[in-house]
Enzyme design. Structure first.
Site, short mmCIF file in Angstrom:
data_model
loop_
_atom_site.label_atom_id
_atom_site.label_comp_id
_atom_site.label_asym_id
_atom_site.label_seq_id
_atom_site.Cartn_x
_atom_site.Cartn_y
_atom_site.Cartn_z
CB SER A 1 -0.88 0.06 1.26
OG SER A 1 -1.67 -1.06 1.37
CG HIS B 1 -6.71 -1.76 -4.18
ND1 HIS B 1 -6.05 -2.71 -3.44
CD2 HIS B 1 -7.17 -0.86 -3.28
CE1 HIS B 1 -6.11 -2.41 -2.16
NE2 HIS B 1 -6.79 -1.30 -2.04
CG HIS C 1 -4.55 -7.37 0.78
ND1 HIS C 1 -4.69 -6.45 -0.22
CD2 HIS C 1 -3.42 -7.05 1.46
CE1 HIS C 1 -3.67 -5.58 -0.14
NE2 HIS C 1 -2.89 -5.92 0.86
CE1 TYR D 1 -8.14 -5.82 2.47
CE2 TYR D 1 -6.19 -6.47 3.70
CZ TYR D 1 -6.82 -5.62 2.80
OH TYR D 1 -6.11 -4.60 2.24
CD GLU D 2 -8.15 -7.15 -1.97
OE1 GLU D 2 -8.63 -6.62 -2.98
OE2 GLU D 2 -6.93 -7.42 -1.86
CB ALA E 1 1.73 -0.08 4.74
CG MET F 1 -4.18 -6.45 7.83
SD MET F 1 -5.57 -5.39 7.44
CE MET F 1 -5.65 -4.37 8.95
CB SER F 2 -0.04 -8.29 2.97
OG SER F 2 1.06 -7.50 3.36
CG ASN G 1 -0.28 2.56 11.72
OD1 ASN G 1 -0.26 2.07 10.58
ND2 ASN G 1 -0.63 1.85 12.77
CG HIS H 1 -6.37 2.63 4.07
ND1 HIS H 1 -5.35 1.71 4.11
CD2 HIS H 1 -6.56 2.91 2.77
CE1 HIS H 1 -4.95 1.44 2.89
NE2 HIS H 1 -5.66 2.16 2.04
N1 HPA Z 1 -2.24 -2.95 11.70
C1 HPA Z 1 -2.41 -3.83 10.69
N2 HPA Z 1 -2.10 -3.56 9.44
C2 HPA Z 1 -1.57 -2.37 9.16
C3 HPA Z 1 -1.36 -1.39 10.17
C4 HPA Z 1 -1.72 -1.71 11.51
O1 HPA Z 1 -1.56 -0.91 12.46
N3 HPA Z 1 -0.82 -0.31 9.56
C5 HPA Z 1 -0.71 -0.61 8.23
N4 HPA Z 1 -1.16 -1.86 7.99
#
Ligand code: HPA
Length: 275
Positions: A32, A63, A85, A87-88, A115, A213-214, A237, A249
């Site tokens: 991302s 995307h 992903h 989750y998709e 990310a 998540m990947s 973050n 996001h």
């Molecule tokens: N958690 C999960 N996935 C993420 C995060 C997070 O804080 N930041 C970017 N992808």
């Protein structure tokens, strides 16, 4: 996984091979906000995933979802601008199918980026982290099912899932560029909800340094097929509960944009040395 998989890989491979002139040596999966690296590819040939036989059909609008083939710093590459992903709603065989196709095209090394949220309290949004190892907390594995022994072993070794020599190379390049590069353990969860503060405290106790998540499914399949892996997380973050502010996001995308020139310089130089 089945004999059918090898056939599907071959159909996808031959479709791509009919469109490109190069033989890619290195694969890159861009996470991302990190897709800009694909714009640096010279003599680029773009192939949307939707054109490639047996690729999952993307349902998410907006995307990036295209393969870019060409040369990056002189090295022939296959770049995934956008990934699938779990989750998709894709299966893990769908999520990891592009990695198998890159192997069929001849790649020997893959650079997987993402990310992630930083679990280490001292880490700041905008830090970059080399992945030393991972925790598969998706509680599912892309290799479940019959194994095709031509593709890889039934029980792949994961003790050096992230190649030590590539981690060393990443640190060397970062040092030359005056870039501070973290190293740590990536925790893969399914998402798509972000974690709760209690979950982040748990992940810290379990030895996690960053969470996302990947990546984990792709790295398992890369190891299954004998591809060397380098993983780089952009800490987008601080993970939930470290600060008092909610996660968004948009923030993740904003931070990845801020550090992308450093990210691009780092990965470009690493790739140039992966001859
Ligand atoms: N958690 C999960 N996935 C993420 C995060 C997070 O804080 N930041 C970017 N992808």
């Amino acid at each position: 996984m089945s004999i059918e998989l090898a056939k599907q890989m071959e159909e996808a491979r031959s479709y791509i091979a009919s469109k490109i002139q190069i033989a890619p040596k290195v694969g890159l999966i861009l996470g991302s906000g990190l897709g800009v690296l694909a714009d640096e590819v010279e003599d680029a040939v773009e192939i949307p995933y939707s054109e490639i036989p047996h690729f999952p059909v993307s349902t998410v609008e907006g995307h990036a979802s295209t393969f870019v083939f060409g040369k990056l710093s002189g090295t022939p590459v296959a770049v995934m601008k956008g990934r699938f992903h779990y989750y998709e709603g894709y299966t893990l065989s769908q999520v990891t199918f592009p990695v198998r196709v890159m192997k069929a095209l001849g790649i020997e090394t893959i650079v997987v980026t993402n990310a992630a949220g930083g679990i280490v309290p001292e880490w700041e949004a905008g830090d970059l982290m080399v992945i030393r190892d991972h925790l598969n907390l998706m509680f599912r594995n892309p290799l479940i099912g019959p194994n095709d022994d031509r593709l890889g072993p039934r029980f792949p070794d994961m003790s050096n899932a992230y190649a030590p020599e590539l981690r060393t190379l990443a640190h060397e390049v970062a040092r030359e560029q005056g870039l501070e590069l973290r190293e740590g353990v990536y925790v893969g969860l399914t998402g798509p909800s972000y974690e709760t503060p209690a979950e982040i405290r748990m992940l810290r106790l379990l030895g996690g340094d960053a969470v996302g998540m990947s990546t984990v499914p792709e790295v398992i399949v890369a190891n299954h097929m004998g591809i060397r892996v380098l993983g780089i997380s952009c800490i987008a973050n601080k993970a939930a509960g470290i600060l008092d502010t909610p996660l968004s996001h948009d923030e993740v995308i904003e931070i990845t944009k801020r550090i992308r020139s450093q990210f691009v310089a780092l990965v470009r130089e690493i790739v140039s040395r992966l001859k």
